[in-house]
Design a protein around this motif. Structure first.
Motif, PDB file in Angstrom:
ATOM      1  N   UNK A   1      -6.573 -17.108  25.110  1.00  0.00           N
ATOM      2  CA  UNK A   1      -7.768 -16.436  24.386  1.00  0.00           C
ATOM      3  C   UNK A   1      -7.740 -17.131  23.014  1.00  0.00           C
ATOM      4  N   UNK A   2      -6.586 -16.799  22.266  1.00  0.00           N
ATOM      5  CA  UNK A   2      -6.542 -17.243  20.836  1.00  0.00           C
ATOM      6  C   UNK A   2      -5.394 -17.889  20.647  1.00  0.00           C
ATOM      7  N   UNK A   3      -5.136 -19.048  20.104  1.00  0.00           N
ATOM      8  CA  UNK A   3      -3.884 -19.562  19.736  1.00  0.00           C
ATOM      9  C   UNK A   3      -3.784 -19.682  18.285  1.00  0.00           C
ATOM     10  N   UNK A   4      -2.880 -19.216  17.819  1.00  0.00           N
ATOM     11  CA  UNK A   4      -2.409 -19.338  16.077  1.00  0.00           C
ATOM     12  C   UNK A   4      -1.123 -20.113  15.953  1.00  0.00           C
ATOM     13  N   UNK A   5      -1.185 -21.248  15.383  1.00  0.00           N
ATOM     14  CA  UNK A   5      -0.176 -22.103  15.466  1.00  0.00           C
ATOM     15  C   UNK A   5       0.042 -22.837  14.274  1.00  0.00           C
ATOM     16  N   UNK A   6       1.255 -23.790  14.161  1.00  0.00           N
ATOM     17  CA  UNK A   6       1.579 -24.609  13.251  1.00  0.00           C
ATOM     18  C   UNK A   6       1.436 -24.484  11.936  1.00  0.00           C
ATOM     19  N   UNK A   7       1.995 -23.221  11.473  1.00  0.00           N
ATOM     20  CA  UNK A   7       2.019 -22.809  10.035  1.00  0.00           C
ATOM     21  C   UNK A   7       0.738 -22.172   9.673  1.00  0.00           C
ATOM     22  N   UNK A   8      -0.039 -21.611  10.528  1.00  0.00           N
ATOM     23  CA  UNK A   8      -1.217 -21.166   9.959  1.00  0.00           C
ATOM     24  C   UNK A   8      -0.923 -19.570   9.843  1.00  0.00           C
ATOM     25  N   UNK A   9      -1.320 -19.027   8.413  1.00  0.00           N
ATOM     26  CA  UNK A   9      -0.979 -17.842   7.867  1.00  0.00           C
ATOM     27  C   UNK A   9      -2.160 -16.845   7.394  1.00  0.00           C
ATOM     28  N   UNK A  10      -1.788 -15.427   7.536  1.00  0.00           N
ATOM     29  CA  UNK A  10      -2.594 -14.542   6.951  1.00  0.00           C
ATOM     30  C   UNK A  10      -3.901 -14.456   7.746  1.00  0.00           C
ATOM     31  N   UNK A  11      -4.048 -14.829   8.987  1.00  0.00           N
ATOM     32  CA  UNK A  11      -5.315 -14.679   9.803  1.00  0.00           C
ATOM     33  C   UNK A  11      -5.264 -13.214  10.600  1.00  0.00           C
ATOM     34  N   UNK A  12      -6.169 -12.677  10.493  1.00  0.00           N
ATOM     35  CA  UNK A  12      -6.414 -11.415  11.055  1.00  0.00           C
ATOM     36  C   UNK A  12      -7.497 -11.201  12.317  1.00  0.00           C
ATOM     37  N   UNK A  13      -7.015 -10.415  13.285  1.00  0.00           N
ATOM     38  CA  UNK A  13      -8.084 -10.122  14.426  1.00  0.00           C
ATOM     39  C   UNK A  13      -8.086  -8.588  14.577  1.00  0.00           C
ATOM     40  N   UNK A  14      -9.436  -8.326  14.547  1.00  0.00           N
ATOM     41  CA  UNK A  14      -9.955  -6.840  14.720  1.00  0.00           C
ATOM     42  C   UNK A  14     -11.283  -6.960  15.455  1.00  0.00           C
ATOM     43  N   UNK A  15     -11.152  -5.849  16.496  1.00  0.00           N
ATOM     44  CA  UNK A  15     -12.259  -5.571  17.435  1.00  0.00           C
ATOM     45  C   UNK A  15     -12.559  -6.467  18.624  1.00  0.00           C
ATOM     46  N   UNK A  16     -11.698  -7.587  18.750  1.00  0.00           N
ATOM     47  CA  UNK A  16     -12.139  -8.348  19.938  1.00  0.00           C
ATOM     48  C   UNK A  16     -11.494  -7.958  21.281  1.00  0.00           C
ATOM     49  N   UNK A  17     -12.308  -8.298  22.007  1.00  0.00           N
ATOM     50  CA  UNK A  17     -11.764  -8.149  23.739  1.00  0.00           C
ATOM     51  C   UNK A  17     -11.470  -9.573  23.992  1.00  0.00           C
ATOM     52  N   UNK A  18     -10.180  -9.257  24.662  1.00  0.00           N
ATOM     53  CA  UNK A  18      -9.588 -10.750  24.928  1.00  0.00           C
ATOM     54  C   UNK A  18      -9.235 -10.740  26.353  1.00  0.00           C
ATOM     55  N   UNK A  19      -9.915 -11.268  27.442  1.00  0.00           N
ATOM     56  CA  UNK A  19      -9.436 -11.188  28.631  1.00  0.00           C
ATOM     57  C   UNK A  19     -10.149 -10.427  29.587  1.00  0.00           C
ATOM     58  N   UNK A  20     -11.137  -9.530  29.078  1.00  0.00           N
ATOM     59  CA  UNK A  20     -11.876  -8.467  29.797  1.00  0.00           C
ATOM     60  C   UNK A  20     -13.332  -9.228  29.850  1.00  0.00           C
ATOM     61  N   UNK A  21     -14.204  -8.186  30.736  1.00  0.00           N
ATOM     62  CA  UNK A  21     -15.645  -8.590  30.650  1.00  0.00           C
ATOM     63  C   UNK A  21     -16.217  -7.673  29.235  1.00  0.00           C
ATOM     64  N   UNK A  22     -17.485  -7.955  28.860  1.00  0.00           N
ATOM     65  CA  UNK A  22     -17.908  -7.534  27.542  1.00  0.00           C
ATOM     66  C   UNK A  22     -17.693  -5.946  27.299  1.00  0.00           C
ATOM     67  N   UNK A  23     -17.565  -5.219  28.383  1.00  0.00           N
ATOM     68  CA  UNK A  23     -17.602  -3.627  28.126  1.00  0.00           C
ATOM     69  C   UNK A  23     -16.114  -3.234  27.870  1.00  0.00           C
TER      70      UNK A  23
END
Length: 704
Positions: free
Chosen positions: A343-365
């Motif tokens: 769903x989301x890949x954070x890699x190769x030295x990427x820093x200070x990224x924030x995930x809020x309020x996402x639905x990852x792997x489900x339907x919209x509800x």
């Protein structure tokens, strides 16, 4: 879409008739004057489309106190030019080139003087099929498909750019603050849209779908953001109403969105890997979102949790079970489901990224599976990133990430330090009523990951339940891991949602790992298992086998705590007091505590085994209190300077069983068959059965 935006579009449409007369009379001269410029722009576009971000990343604004100035200045970024201030150019036909075409409009915009913005409006709708790639965009321009006839505010695009295997749209140097609004972009040779300029807005678009919303993917990524680009907005929801869709980015051969060295971007309210309704998968073959090559300080989603359309605030637990729950999809979150990799890949030295309020792997509800084939979120060799679903002052899970239904793990953290995970669901429905399992673990921490923080004080804990394997697994050489206030195998403040194996499995040899103030109950196997060569683990204080209040059984299918394999020198008990007063291993189908295999040097104290959390009433384990078996040796049940060191009472079966093959174990200063006050609370079997060699029983108080 905001009311002001709707009025602006209406006014521009009203002006189209007068503008068309000017465009038609001036079009030929403008096209001729822009010819040389267009040739140069096409060459730049071809080169950049091939290189896709190769080059040296420009310096980002200096950071003060750990916060980038770009983030501080977000609200101060100059807005794109309005229709009143900008030159308006109208597309009057759907041809690939010539007067009135989109190509001619871009060439004319590019030919304008630096600092002069342009707006490209549409007097036609339908598909524009390209015979060659469009020129790179080198001036600030708003390409506004919402101006086309028949467009419905907030609806799908009615203008399509069919790239026909030519390069997609390129926002090149000089096009900062541009906008792409209400357009479908598909069938590009590489990425559908490439951003190599900053502060670009992409909203209301279909990237990889045709106008009917069916797959017509670009042959690279949907949106590719280079290291020359930062502070972009991919998706908007100014109304803050739940269910608003920014972009649909699906069906592409690469990732939906690729941030390659880009920082300070905000990605909001998109459907990535699904149809527009968020009910069916239209996979991007890569990741939903890739954040790599030192892409820092990006925000995926947002912290809003009130639906502006209804005024309701998200509260899926009903204020920890005290009121009727309210379920609202977090308005700024993205739906990232159905993709071919993670769903989301954070890699190769990427820093200070924030995930809020996402639905990852489900339907919209958020309540049915629509899994990504890989992990929901994969963090690999990338320190200091966060999944955050609430603050200390909120009710729990108000703008949570729901990471459920994925083909592998919900969240995997590999060789990444200082990752923060607070207030999220892994493996359960967004409405907190049942399971939507990830096929493997809810959370897996492995490699050399250090100082992963899963949860915190109430309400910052997580739910990791209903997964195919374990709620949480800590493996490899991971060290400094903490799980704090995790619901592992049960819903938040509710009943069971079993993980297929354990609530918590630790095999890591890294040491200094802590399970604190968690409830690991309702799992198919064990509440907690320390296995392999696990060492340096502290379990204090936790519940395994009871509900969150510690007063009713919620059995694990086997043992409350199992220490097996070669696990050694782990500590069960301590003085980390909280809403859970001490380790309590009760109500399980097997034993409260079992030590097996070659496990050695482990200590168990300050634990209640077979009683309610208060230690005054029985909630016995089904087979006995404590079992030491296999070749386990030099383990200590109790403590020399603490009496009672453990409470082992109220169980079905023996209080303590030491099997043949065990040796040099010490059972000391325990109450066995007594409650906390020393009153009779017998186990149904014998207090102690010792069939081993060299085991020592000392200072225990019990009744037969």
């Amino acid at each position: 879409m905001d009311f002001s935006e709707t009025i602006q579009i209406w006014r521009r449409r009203r002006a189209l008739t007068a503008t068309l007369l000017i465009v038609l009379s001036a079009g030929a001269a403008a096209a001729h004057a822009a010819g040389a410029q267009a040739v140069g722009a096409q060459a730049v576009g071809a080169h950049t489309a091939g290189a896709q971000g190769v080059g040296v990343r420009p310096a980002i604004a200096a950071r003060t106190a750990g916060v980038p100035q770009a983030i501080v200045a977000r609200t101060a970024v100059a807005p794109p030019a309005t229709a009143a201030a900008a030159k308006t150019i109208v597309v009057t036909n759907r041809r690939s080139s010539g007067v009135g075409s989109l190509r001619a409009a871009i060439e004319r915009a590019d030919a304008g003087p630096p600092g002069r913005a342009a707006v490209i409006d549409f007097a036609v709708r339908g598909s524009i099929t390209l015979a060659s790639q469009l020129p790179a965009i080198t001036r600030e321009v708003t390409i506004d498909g919402r101006s086309a006839p028949g467009y419905v505010a907030g609806g799908p695009p009615v203008v399509e750019i069919d790239c026909q295997r030519h390069a997609g749209l390129l926002f090149a140097a000089g096009s900062a603050r541009s906008q792409l609004l209400g357009v479908a972009v598909d069938d590009a040779r590489g990425s559908g849209v490439t951003l190599s300029a900053s502060s670009v807005t992409v909203n209301g678009d279909y990237i990889g779908l045709d106008l009917a919303g069916t797959a017509f993917g670009n042959h690279g990524d949907g949106v590719y953001v280079t290291a020359r680009s930062w502070r972009n907005r991919i998706g908007l929801n100014k109304s803050r109403a739940a269910g608003v869709v920014g972009n649909v980015i699906s069906g592409n051969a690469g990732s939906g969105i690729a941030l390659i060295g880009s920082s300070d971007d905000v990605v909001v309210a998109n459907r990535i890997g699904t149809n527009a309704a968020g009910t069916k998968a239209i996979p991007n073959k890569g990741n939903g979102i890739s954040i790599t090559h030192r892409s820092d300080y990006n925000e995926i989603g947002g912290t809003d949790f009130i639906d502006s359309a209804t005024g309701q605030a998200n509260n899926p637990t009903g204020s920890k079970g005290t009121v009727t729950p309210v379920f609202v999809v977090p308005p700024l979150g993205n739906l990232i489901s159905g993709n071919g990799k993670n769903g989301i890949l954070i890699g190769t030295g990427s820093r200070k990224n924030t995930l809020n309020g996402n639905f990852i792997g489900t339907t919209a509800d958020g309540d049915a599976p629509l899994g990504n084939a890989g992990d929901g979120v994969r963090i690999d060799r990338a320190n200091d990133n966060a999944l955050v679903g609430c603050k200390f002052v909120n009710n729990p899970f108000v703008y949570y990430n729901v990471v459920s239904g994925n083909g592998m793990n919900g969240l995997r953290i590999t060789s990444s330090d200082n990752v923060l995970v607070q207030g999220n669901f892994f493996g359960v429905r967004a409405d907190n009523t049942g399971a939507v399992r990830n096929r493997l673990d809810g959370i897996l921490v492995d490699g050399t990951s250090a100082d992963t923080q899963v949860g915190g004080v109430i309400p910052l804990g997580n739910v990791s339940a209903g997964n195919g394997r374990n709620g949480i697994e800590v493996a490899g050489r991971a060290r400094g891991f903490v799980t704090f206030n995790t619901f592992g195998g049960l819903l938040a403040f509710k009943g069971a949602a079993p993980n297929g194996d354990d609530g918590l499995l630790i095999t890591s040899i890294g040491g200094d790992n802590l399970a604190r103030t968690n409830v690991f109950s309702g799992n198919r196997r064990n509440g907690i298992e320390l296995a392999g060569h696990a060492s340096g683990v502290t379990v204090d204080p936790d519940i395994a086998g009871l509900t969150t209040n510690g007063k009713s059984p919620l059995p694990n299918g086997r043992d409350g705590l199992l220490i097996d394999g070669n696990a050694h020198d782990n500590v069960i008990g301590g003085s980390l007091r909280s809403v859970i007063p001490q380790d309590t291993f009760s109500g399980n189908a097997g034993y409260g505590v079992a030590i097996a295999g070659d496990a050695h040097g482990n200590r168990v104290f300050s634990s209640f085994i077979g009683t309610k959390i208060g230690g005054l009433a029985r909630l016995g384990n089904g087979r006995g209190g404590v079992l030491i078996c296999g070749s386990a040796y030099r383990n200590i049940i109790g403590r020399a300077n603490l009496k009672p060191a453990n409470l082992i009472s109220g169980n079905k079966g023996n209080g303590v069983t030491l099997c043949h093959g065990t040796s040099r174990n010490l059972v000391i200063n325990n109450y066995i068959g007594l409650d906390r006050a020393g009153h009779y609370l017998r186990n149904t079997g014998r207090p102690v059965v010792n069939s081993g060699r060299g085991n020592i029983l000392l200072g225990n108080r019990y009744r037969p």
